[in-house]
Scaffold this motif. Sequence first.
Motif, mmCIF file in Angstrom:
data_model
loop_
_atom_site.group_PDB
_atom_site.id
_atom_site.type_symbol
_atom_site.label_atom_id
_atom_site.label_comp_id
_atom_site.label_asym_id
_atom_site.label_seq_id
_atom_site.Cartn_x
_atom_site.Cartn_y
_atom_site.Cartn_z
ATOM 1 N N ILE A 63 6.525 33.125 13.954
ATOM 2 C CA ILE A 63 7.941 33.341 14.273
ATOM 3 C C ILE A 63 8.718 32.013 14.289
ATOM 4 O O ILE A 63 9.827 31.966 13.745
ATOM 5 C CB ILE A 63 8.120 34.139 15.582
ATOM 6 C CG1 ILE A 63 7.679 35.595 15.380
ATOM 7 C CG2 ILE A 63 9.556 34.060 16.100
ATOM 8 C CD1 ILE A 63 8.538 36.422 14.421
ATOM 9 N N PRO A 64 8.195 30.918 14.832
ATOM 10 C CA PRO A 64 8.959 29.661 14.735
ATOM 11 C C PRO A 64 9.228 29.253 13.281
ATOM 12 O O PRO A 64 10.329 28.788 12.966
ATOM 13 C CB PRO A 64 8.064 28.638 15.439
ATOM 14 C CG PRO A 64 7.206 29.432 16.354
ATOM 15 C CD PRO A 64 6.992 30.753 15.667
ATOM 16 N N LEU A 65 8.270 29.461 12.399
ATOM 17 C CA LEU A 65 8.468 29.147 10.981
ATOM 18 C C LEU A 65 9.488 30.091 10.357
ATOM 19 O O LEU A 65 10.339 29.662 9.562
ATOM 20 C CB LEU A 65 7.143 29.261 10.218
ATOM 21 C CG LEU A 65 6.056 28.262 10.568
ATOM 22 C CD1 LEU A 65 4.790 28.566 9.783
ATOM 23 C CD2 LEU A 65 6.525 26.848 10.297
ATOM 24 N N VAL A 66 9.408 31.344 10.711
ATOM 25 C CA VAL A 66 10.336 32.339 10.178
ATOM 26 C C VAL A 66 11.769 32.014 10.617
ATOM 27 O O VAL A 66 12.702 32.111 9.824
ATOM 28 C CB VAL A 66 9.928 33.760 10.625
ATOM 29 C CG1 VAL A 66 11.033 34.761 10.385
ATOM 30 C CG2 VAL A 66 8.665 34.183 9.914
ATOM 31 N N LEU A 67 11.931 31.631 11.871
ATOM 32 C CA LEU A 67 13.277 31.305 12.350
ATOM 33 C C LEU A 67 13.852 30.120 11.591
ATOM 34 O O LEU A 67 15.054 30.094 11.301
ATOM 35 C CB LEU A 67 13.257 31.059 13.857
ATOM 36 C CG LEU A 67 12.987 32.306 14.708
ATOM 37 C CD1 LEU A 67 12.847 31.933 16.178
ATOM 38 C CD2 LEU A 67 14.074 33.358 14.510
ATOM 39 N N LYS A 101 11.559 34.923 24.964
ATOM 40 C CA LYS A 101 13.023 35.043 25.030
ATOM 41 C C LYS A 101 13.739 33.986 24.188
ATOM 42 O O LYS A 101 14.767 34.275 23.592
ATOM 43 C CB LYS A 101 13.504 34.922 26.474
ATOM 44 C CG LYS A 101 13.051 36.023 27.362
ATOM 45 C CD LYS A 101 13.848 37.259 27.133
ATOM 46 C CE LYS A 101 13.505 38.248 28.212
ATOM 47 N NZ LYS A 101 13.830 39.584 27.870
ATOM 48 N N GLU A 102 13.195 32.764 24.143
ATOM 49 C CA GLU A 102 13.876 31.706 23.382
ATOM 50 C C GLU A 102 13.947 32.059 21.895
ATOM 51 O O GLU A 102 14.958 31.804 21.233
ATOM 52 C CB GLU A 102 13.233 30.334 23.588
ATOM 53 C CG GLU A 102 11.863 30.144 22.986
ATOM 54 C CD GLU A 102 10.691 30.752 23.754
ATOM 55 O OE1 GLU A 102 9.546 30.565 23.298
ATOM 56 O OE2 GLU A 102 10.893 31.417 24.795
ATOM 57 N N TYR A 103 12.911 32.679 21.376
ATOM 58 C CA TYR A 103 12.926 33.104 19.976
ATOM 59 C C TYR A 103 13.898 34.269 19.781
ATOM 60 O O TYR A 103 14.617 34.338 18.796
ATOM 61 C CB TYR A 103 11.529 33.528 19.499
ATOM 62 C CG TYR A 103 10.494 32.433 19.513
ATOM 63 C CD1 TYR A 103 10.824 31.094 19.319
ATOM 64 C CD2 TYR A 103 9.158 32.736 19.713
ATOM 65 C CE1 TYR A 103 9.856 30.092 19.327
ATOM 66 C CE2 TYR A 103 8.183 31.748 19.719
ATOM 67 C CZ TYR A 103 8.544 30.434 19.529
ATOM 68 O OH TYR A 103 7.585 29.459 19.529
ATOM 69 N N TRP A 104 13.896 35.189 20.740
ATOM 70 C CA TRP A 104 14.786 36.341 20.676
ATOM 71 C C TRP A 104 16.241 35.878 20.668
ATOM 72 O O TRP A 104 17.050 36.361 19.868
ATOM 73 C CB TRP A 104 14.498 37.263 21.858
ATOM 74 C CG TRP A 104 15.236 38.563 21.816
ATOM 75 C CD1 TRP A 104 14.858 39.686 21.154
ATOM 76 C CD2 TRP A 104 16.464 38.881 22.458
ATOM 77 N NE1 TRP A 104 15.795 40.686 21.356
ATOM 78 C CE2 TRP A 104 16.782 40.208 22.149
ATOM 79 C CE3 TRP A 104 17.328 38.154 23.274
ATOM 80 C CZ2 TRP A 104 17.927 40.837 22.620
ATOM 81 C CZ3 TRP A 104 18.473 38.778 23.749
ATOM 82 C CH2 TRP A 104 18.755 40.100 23.421
ATOM 83 N N LEU A 105 16.570 34.929 21.531
ATOM 84 C CA LEU A 105 17.936 34.405 21.596
ATOM 85 C C LEU A 105 18.317 33.698 20.301
ATOM 86 O O LEU A 105 19.440 33.842 19.810
ATOM 87 C CB LEU A 105 18.091 33.466 22.800
ATOM 88 C CG LEU A 105 18.003 34.141 24.169
ATOM 89 C CD1 LEU A 105 17.926 33.099 25.277
ATOM 90 C CD2 LEU A 105 19.175 35.095 24.377
ATOM 91 N N LYS A 106 17.385 32.941 19.744
ATOM 92 C CA LYS A 106 17.657 32.237 18.482
ATOM 93 C C LYS A 106 17.919 33.245 17.361
ATOM 94 O O LYS A 106 18.866 33.086 16.582
ATOM 95 C CB LYS A 106 16.474 31.337 18.136
ATOM 96 C CG LYS A 106 16.534 30.734 16.768
ATOM 97 C CD LYS A 106 16.832 29.293 16.819
ATOM 98 C CE LYS A 106 16.717 28.738 15.403
ATOM 99 N NZ LYS A 106 17.554 27.652 15.160
ATOM 100 N N LEU A 107 17.107 34.284 17.277
ATOM 101 C CA LEU A 107 17.310 35.293 16.244
ATOM 102 C C LEU A 107 18.634 36.026 16.460
ATOM 103 O O LEU A 107 19.375 36.277 15.509
ATOM 104 C CB LEU A 107 16.144 36.282 16.202
ATOM 105 C CG LEU A 107 16.219 37.331 15.106
ATOM 106 C CD1 LEU A 107 16.318 36.686 13.717
ATOM 107 C CD2 LEU A 107 15.009 38.240 15.170
#
Length: 133
Positions: A63-67, A101-107
Amino acid sequence: MKLENNWRFKTIEDLEKNRWPHNDFDSRLVRRTQELRKIPLNLFTTEDLRIMIGQQIGLDYLIPLVLETLTENLWAEGDFFEGDLLKNVLEVETEFWSKNKEYWLKLNDLIKDELDEITNQKFDLANFYRTAH
């Protein structure tokens, strides 16, 4: 989750410290996911990310790479259609987003201005927005 400094140069197998047993199941998808678990993440293509995200494999690392990919091009394309990576990301299980949550917020930030287009593409946002804020 805190990632190691050199995590991008490791395989999912190394990062998860989990080797899957060989599977003789005659499926291109099964064979490909097993192969991808052994490839360093820095060598993944958009299609590789799409496949693994679609199978919910290695999400903590992918997910970090995808973002990053979606930040450069929200409509990044694997082998199927423009936006196929985003479609798979939006179908990631709610449990993952609740724990990250940090990934969710970024997306959310990435897609907020594209909601009409995403809906026009008939991407299912229902699962994504079930995540607790």
